[in-house]
Design a protein around this motif. Structure first.
Motif, PDB file in Angstrom:
ATOM      1  N   ALA A 148       0.833  -1.203   0.000  1.00  0.00           N
ATOM      2  CA  ALA A 148       0.000   0.000   0.000  1.00  0.00           C
ATOM      3  C   ALA A 148       0.866   1.251   0.000  1.00  0.00           C
ATOM      4  N   ALA A 149       1.932   1.242   0.795  1.00  0.00           N
ATOM      5  CA  ALA A 149       2.830   2.400   0.846  1.00  0.00           C
ATOM      6  C   ALA A 149       3.493   2.638  -0.502  1.00  0.00           C
ATOM      7  N   ILE A 150       3.877   1.562  -1.182  1.00  0.00           N
ATOM      8  CA  ILE A 150       4.495   1.691  -2.506  1.00  0.00           C
ATOM      9  C   ILE A 150       3.509   2.286  -3.496  1.00  0.00           C
ATOM     10  N   ALA A 151       2.289   1.763  -3.498  1.00  0.00           N
ATOM     11  CA  ALA A 151       1.279   2.259  -4.433  1.00  0.00           C
ATOM     12  C   ALA A 151       1.045   3.756  -4.236  1.00  0.00           C
ATOM     13  N   LYS A 152       0.910   4.180  -2.996  1.00  0.00           N
ATOM     14  CA  LYS A 152       0.668   5.598  -2.705  1.00  0.00           C
ATOM     15  C   LYS A 152       1.866   6.454  -3.098  1.00  0.00           C
ATOM     16  N   ARG A 153       3.071   5.947  -2.859  1.00  0.00           N
ATOM     17  CA  ARG A 153       4.278   6.726  -3.159  1.00  0.00           C
ATOM     18  C   ARG A 153       4.457   6.895  -4.669  1.00  0.00           C
ATOM     19  N   LEU A 154       4.207   5.839  -5.426  1.00  0.00           N
ATOM     20  CA  LEU A 154       4.328   5.938  -6.883  1.00  0.00           C
ATOM     21  C   LEU A 154       3.283   6.893  -7.441  1.00  0.00           C
ATOM     22  N   GLU A 191       1.994   9.413  -5.795  1.00  0.00           N
ATOM     23  CA  GLU A 191       2.456  10.748  -5.387  1.00  0.00           C
ATOM     24  C   GLU A 191       3.487  11.287  -6.367  1.00  0.00           C
ATOM     25  N   ALA A 192       4.291  10.373  -6.931  1.00  0.00           N
ATOM     26  CA  ALA A 192       5.320  10.783  -7.888  1.00  0.00           C
ATOM     27  C   ALA A 192       4.759  10.994  -9.288  1.00  0.00           C
ATOM     28  N   GLY A 193       3.464  10.729  -9.480  1.00  0.00           N
ATOM     29  CA  GLY A 193       2.831  11.024 -10.759  1.00  0.00           C
ATOM     30  C   GLY A 193       2.351   9.841 -11.565  1.00  0.00           C
ATOM     31  N   ALA A 194       2.614   8.619 -11.087  1.00  0.00           N
ATOM     32  CA  ALA A 194       2.216   7.438 -11.846  1.00  0.00           C
ATOM     33  C   ALA A 194       0.745   7.103 -11.631  1.00  0.00           C
ATOM     34  N   SER A 195       0.120   6.548 -12.659  1.00  0.00           N
ATOM     35  CA  SER A 195      -1.170   5.888 -12.487  1.00  0.00           C
ATOM     36  C   SER A 195      -0.867   4.494 -11.952  1.00  0.00           C
ATOM     37  N   VAL A 196      -1.645   4.039 -10.971  1.00  0.00           N
ATOM     38  CA  VAL A 196      -1.267   2.825 -10.256  1.00  0.00           C
ATOM     39  C   VAL A 196      -2.409   1.819 -10.207  1.00  0.00           C
ATOM     40  N   ALA A 197      -2.108   0.581 -10.598  1.00  0.00           N
ATOM     41  CA  ALA A 197      -3.009  -0.544 -10.399  1.00  0.00           C
ATOM     42  C   ALA A 197      -2.495  -1.360  -9.224  1.00  0.00           C
ATOM     43  N   VAL A 198      -3.392  -1.772  -8.348  1.00  0.00           N
ATOM     44  CA  VAL A 198      -3.009  -2.612  -7.207  1.00  0.00           C
ATOM     45  C   VAL A 198      -3.806  -3.914  -7.262  1.00  0.00           C
ATOM     46  N   THR A 199      -3.134  -5.005  -6.964  1.00  0.00           N
ATOM     47  CA  THR A 199      -3.830  -6.290  -6.918  1.00  0.00           C
ATOM     48  C   THR A 199      -4.032  -6.716  -5.473  1.00  0.00           C
ATOM     49  N   TYR A 200      -5.051  -7.546  -5.284  1.00  0.00           N
ATOM     50  CA  TYR A 200      -5.314  -8.158  -3.995  1.00  0.00           C
ATOM     51  C   TYR A 200      -5.876  -9.542  -4.261  1.00  0.00           C
ATOM     52  N   VAL A 201      -5.809 -10.387  -3.244  1.00  0.00           N
ATOM     53  CA  VAL A 201      -6.424 -11.711  -3.350  1.00  0.00           C
ATOM     54  C   VAL A 201      -7.732 -11.734  -2.575  1.00  0.00           C
ATOM     55  N   LYS A 236      -8.864   4.716  -3.063  1.00  0.00           N
ATOM     56  CA  LYS A 236      -9.625   5.906  -2.695  1.00  0.00           C
ATOM     57  C   LYS A 236      -8.694   7.030  -2.219  1.00  0.00           C
ATOM     58  N   GLN A 237      -7.668   6.657  -1.453  1.00  0.00           N
ATOM     59  CA  GLN A 237      -6.720   7.664  -0.975  1.00  0.00           C
ATOM     60  C   GLN A 237      -5.912   8.254  -2.128  1.00  0.00           C
ATOM     61  N   ILE A 238      -5.513   7.389  -3.063  1.00  0.00           N
ATOM     62  CA  ILE A 238      -4.760   7.871  -4.230  1.00  0.00           C
ATOM     63  C   ILE A 238      -5.611   8.854  -5.022  1.00  0.00           C
ATOM     64  N   GLU A 239      -6.859   8.502  -5.248  1.00  0.00           N
ATOM     65  CA  GLU A 239      -7.743   9.359  -6.025  1.00  0.00           C
ATOM     66  C   GLU A 239      -8.074  10.651  -5.291  1.00  0.00           C
ATOM     67  N   ALA A 240      -8.192  10.583  -3.978  1.00  0.00           N
ATOM     68  CA  ALA A 240      -8.461  11.786  -3.188  1.00  0.00           C
ATOM     69  C   ALA A 240      -7.310  12.780  -3.289  1.00  0.00           C
ATOM     70  N   ASP A 241      -6.114  12.250  -3.515  1.00  0.00           N
ATOM     71  CA  ASP A 241      -4.931  13.107  -3.663  1.00  0.00           C
ATOM     72  C   ASP A 241      -4.704  13.522  -5.112  1.00  0.00           C
ATOM     73  N   GLY A 242      -5.661  13.227  -5.987  1.00  0.00           N
ATOM     74  CA  GLY A 242      -5.569  13.662  -7.374  1.00  0.00           C
ATOM     75  C   GLY A 242      -4.966  12.658  -8.319  1.00  0.00           C
ATOM     76  N   GLY A 243      -4.705  11.439  -7.852  1.00  0.00           N
ATOM     77  CA  GLY A 243      -4.097  10.427  -8.699  1.00  0.00           C
ATOM     78  C   GLY A 243      -5.114   9.521  -9.356  1.00  0.00           C
ATOM     79  N   THR A 244      -4.608   8.559 -10.115  1.00  0.00           N
ATOM     80  CA  THR A 244      -5.440   7.579 -10.806  1.00  0.00           C
ATOM     81  C   THR A 244      -5.094   6.189 -10.297  1.00  0.00           C
ATOM     82  N   ALA A 245      -6.116   5.432  -9.913  1.00  0.00           N
ATOM     83  CA  ALA A 245      -5.886   4.106  -9.352  1.00  0.00           C
ATOM     84  C   ALA A 245      -6.852   3.094  -9.933  1.00  0.00           C
ATOM     85  N   LEU A 246      -6.407   1.849  -9.980  1.00  0.00           N
ATOM     86  CA  LEU A 246      -7.204   0.728 -10.470  1.00  0.00           C
ATOM     87  C   LEU A 246      -7.018  -0.425  -9.500  1.00  0.00           C
TER      88      LEU A 246
END
Length: 246
Positions: free
Chosen positions: A20-26, A28-38, A49-59
């Motif tokens: 989660a910390a990696i996803a948020k940090r990337l 923050e640096a400007g990347a669009s981020v996809a995260v997987t879970y099981v 939701k946190q990434i998007e609240a900070d103006g980022g794009t997440a999947l």
């Protein structure tokens, strides 16, 4: 700060802790981020939701990456919905601890599937989409260089395998301009290994700094390797362990 504007990253096991910390940090640096879970869908969606609240794009992608078809589908969904993939972060892992006599064949299969097989499958699926400047970054462990005692046979074996995997992929994918590296955490304060846990004082004593690290420390290292700072770094591991392996 690493500038990843316009990049797309896929972070496996990104629902909590280091992932989660990696996803948020990337992000923050400007990347669009996809995260997987099981299984942890709610936690994964909270990260997005946190990434998007900070103006980022997440999947958010539900995926058991130990299965070849599922690993390929996760990469394809990232490419389709986010426009490509530039950074693959293999963070998903399985913690195994116990004496040799209690290790079962099922334990062996599970650890190797999550900590080794899933990385090979994800890299296999992502490599054709990664252009020059692409990154494959895996989260390893300080155990690949120093095992503090018994009961870590599965964990140490799997993380040591990651060394050879990283070295080999770096050689194979280098001509395509793809960098392959590993970040090796030491004791990191997460819900899987809390800084107030039963073995925390012992683990602190193994480090030169005498302290636990934070998930953000690993995330910062990943962001560095993913960005311009990592342009000429490949086939190696970056220890972020407070001096554990000194």
């Amino acid at each position: 700060m690493s500038d990843l504007t316009g990049k797309v990253a896929l972070v496996t096991g990104g629902s909590r802790g280091i992932g989660a910390a990696i996803a948020k940090r990337l992000a923050e640096a400007g990347a669009s981020v996809a995260v997987t879970y099981v299984n942890a869908e709610e936690q994964a969606r909270e990260v997005a939701k946190q990434i998007e609240a900070d103006g980022g794009t997440a999947l958010v992608i539900q995926a058991d990456l130990t299965r070849p078809a599922t690993a390929a589908q996760a990469v394809e969904q990232t490419v389709r919905e986010l426009g490509g993939i530039d950074i693959l972060v293999n963070n998903a892992g399985f913690l195994a601890y116990g004496p040799l006599g209690e290790v079962t064949p099922e334990d062996i299969d599970r650890v190797l599937a999550v900590d080794v097989t899933s990385i090979i499958l994800a890299a296999q699926a992502a490599a054709p989409h990664l252009g020059r400047g692409g990154r494959i970054i895996s989260v390893g462990s300080c155990f690949n260089g120093r095992v503090p005692g018994g009961n870590f046979v599965l964990q140490a074996t799997a993380k040591a395998a990651l060394v050879g995997l990283t070295n080999s992929l770096a050689r194979e994918l280098g001509p395509q301009g793809i960098n392959v590296t590993t970040v090796d955490p030491g004791p990191i304060d997460t819900d899987m290994n809390p800084a107030d846990g039963d073995t925390a004082d012992f683990q602190r004593g193994l480090t030169a700094l005498g302290s636990y690290g934070k998930a953000e420390d690993i995330a910062n290292a990943v962001a560095f390797l993913a960005g311009p700072g990592g342009n000429y770094i490949t086939g190696t591991a970056l220890a972020v362990d407070g001096g554990y392996t000194t």
